[in-house]
Write a protein that holds these residues in place. Structure first.
Motif, mmCIF file in Angstrom:
data_model
loop_
_atom_site.group_PDB
_atom_site.id
_atom_site.type_symbol
_atom_site.label_atom_id
_atom_site.label_comp_id
_atom_site.label_asym_id
_atom_site.label_seq_id
_atom_site.Cartn_x
_atom_site.Cartn_y
_atom_site.Cartn_z
ATOM 1 N N MET A 90 15.095 19.699 29.034
ATOM 2 C CA MET A 90 15.862 20.475 28.096
ATOM 3 C C MET A 90 17.260 20.773 28.639
ATOM 4 O O MET A 90 18.245 20.606 27.938
ATOM 5 C CB MET A 90 15.088 21.769 27.805
ATOM 6 C CG MET A 90 15.812 22.738 26.950
ATOM 7 S SD MET A 90 15.973 22.069 25.297
ATOM 8 C CE MET A 90 16.930 23.325 24.538
ATOM 9 N N TRP A 91 17.327 21.189 29.898
ATOM 10 C CA TRP A 91 18.631 21.496 30.487
ATOM 11 C C TRP A 91 19.473 20.248 30.671
ATOM 12 O O TRP A 91 20.706 20.311 30.651
ATOM 13 C CB TRP A 91 18.460 22.236 31.811
ATOM 14 C CG TRP A 91 17.959 23.626 31.606
ATOM 15 C CD1 TRP A 91 16.730 24.112 31.957
ATOM 16 C CD2 TRP A 91 18.647 24.702 30.976
ATOM 17 N NE1 TRP A 91 16.618 25.419 31.583
ATOM 18 C CE2 TRP A 91 17.788 25.816 30.965
ATOM 19 C CE3 TRP A 91 19.898 24.836 30.404
ATOM 20 C CZ2 TRP A 91 18.149 27.041 30.431
ATOM 21 C CZ3 TRP A 91 20.253 26.059 29.859
ATOM 22 C CH2 TRP A 91 19.386 27.139 29.887
ATOM 23 N N GLY A 92 18.805 19.109 30.853
ATOM 24 C CA GLY A 92 19.538 17.856 30.970
ATOM 25 C C GLY A 92 20.268 17.508 29.686
ATOM 26 O O GLY A 92 21.413 17.032 29.711
ATOM 27 N N ILE A 93 19.624 17.729 28.554
ATOM 28 C CA ILE A 93 20.263 17.470 27.263
ATOM 29 C C ILE A 93 21.458 18.394 27.067
ATOM 30 O O ILE A 93 22.538 17.967 26.643
ATOM 31 C CB ILE A 93 19.245 17.644 26.119
ATOM 32 C CG1 ILE A 93 18.191 16.554 26.205
ATOM 33 C CG2 ILE A 93 19.929 17.610 24.764
ATOM 34 C CD1 ILE A 93 17.036 16.740 25.250
ATOM 35 N N VAL A 94 21.278 19.663 27.403
ATOM 36 C CA VAL A 94 22.362 20.631 27.263
ATOM 37 C C VAL A 94 23.536 20.243 28.164
ATOM 38 O O VAL A 94 24.697 20.249 27.725
ATOM 39 C CB VAL A 94 21.863 22.061 27.586
ATOM 40 C CG1 VAL A 94 23.021 23.048 27.646
ATOM 41 C CG2 VAL A 94 20.828 22.494 26.569
ATOM 42 N N ALA A 95 23.256 19.880 29.396
ATOM 43 C CA ALA A 95 24.322 19.498 30.326
ATOM 44 C C ALA A 95 25.051 18.251 29.832
ATOM 45 O O ALA A 95 26.286 18.162 29.914
ATOM 46 C CB ALA A 95 23.742 19.256 31.720
ATOM 47 N N GLY A 96 24.299 17.287 29.312
ATOM 48 C CA GLY A 96 24.924 16.074 28.802
ATOM 49 C C GLY A 96 25.806 16.343 27.591
ATOM 50 O O GLY A 96 26.912 15.813 27.483
ATOM 51 N N SER A 147 25.566 11.083 30.571
ATOM 52 C CA SER A 147 24.152 10.702 30.674
ATOM 53 C C SER A 147 23.658 10.841 32.110
ATOM 54 O O SER A 147 22.544 11.319 32.347
ATOM 55 C CB SER A 147 23.948 9.268 30.201
ATOM 56 O OG SER A 147 24.261 9.142 28.846
ATOM 57 N N ALA A 148 24.481 10.413 33.064
ATOM 58 C CA ALA A 148 24.099 10.533 34.468
ATOM 59 C C ALA A 148 23.961 12.002 34.869
ATOM 60 O O ALA A 148 23.008 12.374 35.567
ATOM 61 C CB ALA A 148 25.132 9.833 35.348
ATOM 62 N N LEU A 149 24.890 12.832 34.417
ATOM 63 C CA LEU A 149 24.796 14.253 34.725
ATOM 64 C C LEU A 149 23.552 14.859 34.087
ATOM 65 O O LEU A 149 22.821 15.626 34.722
ATOM 66 C CB LEU A 149 26.042 14.992 34.244
ATOM 67 C CG LEU A 149 26.017 16.500 34.488
ATOM 68 C CD1 LEU A 149 26.107 16.807 35.975
ATOM 69 C CD2 LEU A 149 27.134 17.177 33.734
ATOM 70 N N GLY A 150 23.285 14.518 32.836
ATOM 71 C CA GLY A 150 22.102 15.031 32.153
ATOM 72 C C GLY A 150 20.824 14.601 32.843
ATOM 73 O O GLY A 150 19.887 15.393 33.005
#
Length: 115
Positions: A1-7, A46-49
């Motif tokens: 979930m946090w990966g999507i938000v970060a992306g 995408s890499a950050l997410g």
């Protein structure tokens, strides 16, 4: 979930910095530049997410996911061989394993959302 938000949050930032960098390099505006900015921003966000998602996922969940991925890959290999000979005993076994894995995946999804 946090990966999507970060992306999602990082995409406009990466896009803006990419445009600014290409301005400094003297690349003229046009389709090629727009495509390059899109690709760079997409890849970086995408890499950050993915990284954020990896960091926020507990270790025991990652190992469980890896085991399920290996089992899924093995089942897919058996399914490909079943295309050539669908009546073989191995195909019947693969079908049973596929159902068991499907039940396990659906059970973990519904079980994980109750927390």
């Amino acid at each position: 979930m946090w990966g999507i938000v970060a992306g999602l949050v990082s995409y406009p930032v990466f896009s803006w910095y990419s445009k600014r960098f290409l301005d400094d390099q003297g690349l003229e505006s046009g389709f090629t530049r727009m495509l390059l900015v899109f690709l760079v921003a997409t890849i970086l966000s995408s890499a950050l997410g993915y990284g954020v998602s990896w960091m926020t996922t507990p270790a025991h969940t990652r190992s469980t996911q890896a085991v399920l991925e290996k089992k899924s890959t093995a089942i897919l290999g058996k399914e490909l061989s079943c295309l050539q000979n669908p009546s073989s005993p191995a195909c019947q076994s693969a079908a049973q394993q596929g159902k068991a894995l499907e039940n396990k995946l659906l059970g973990s999804l519904s079980g994980g959302s109750q927390h």
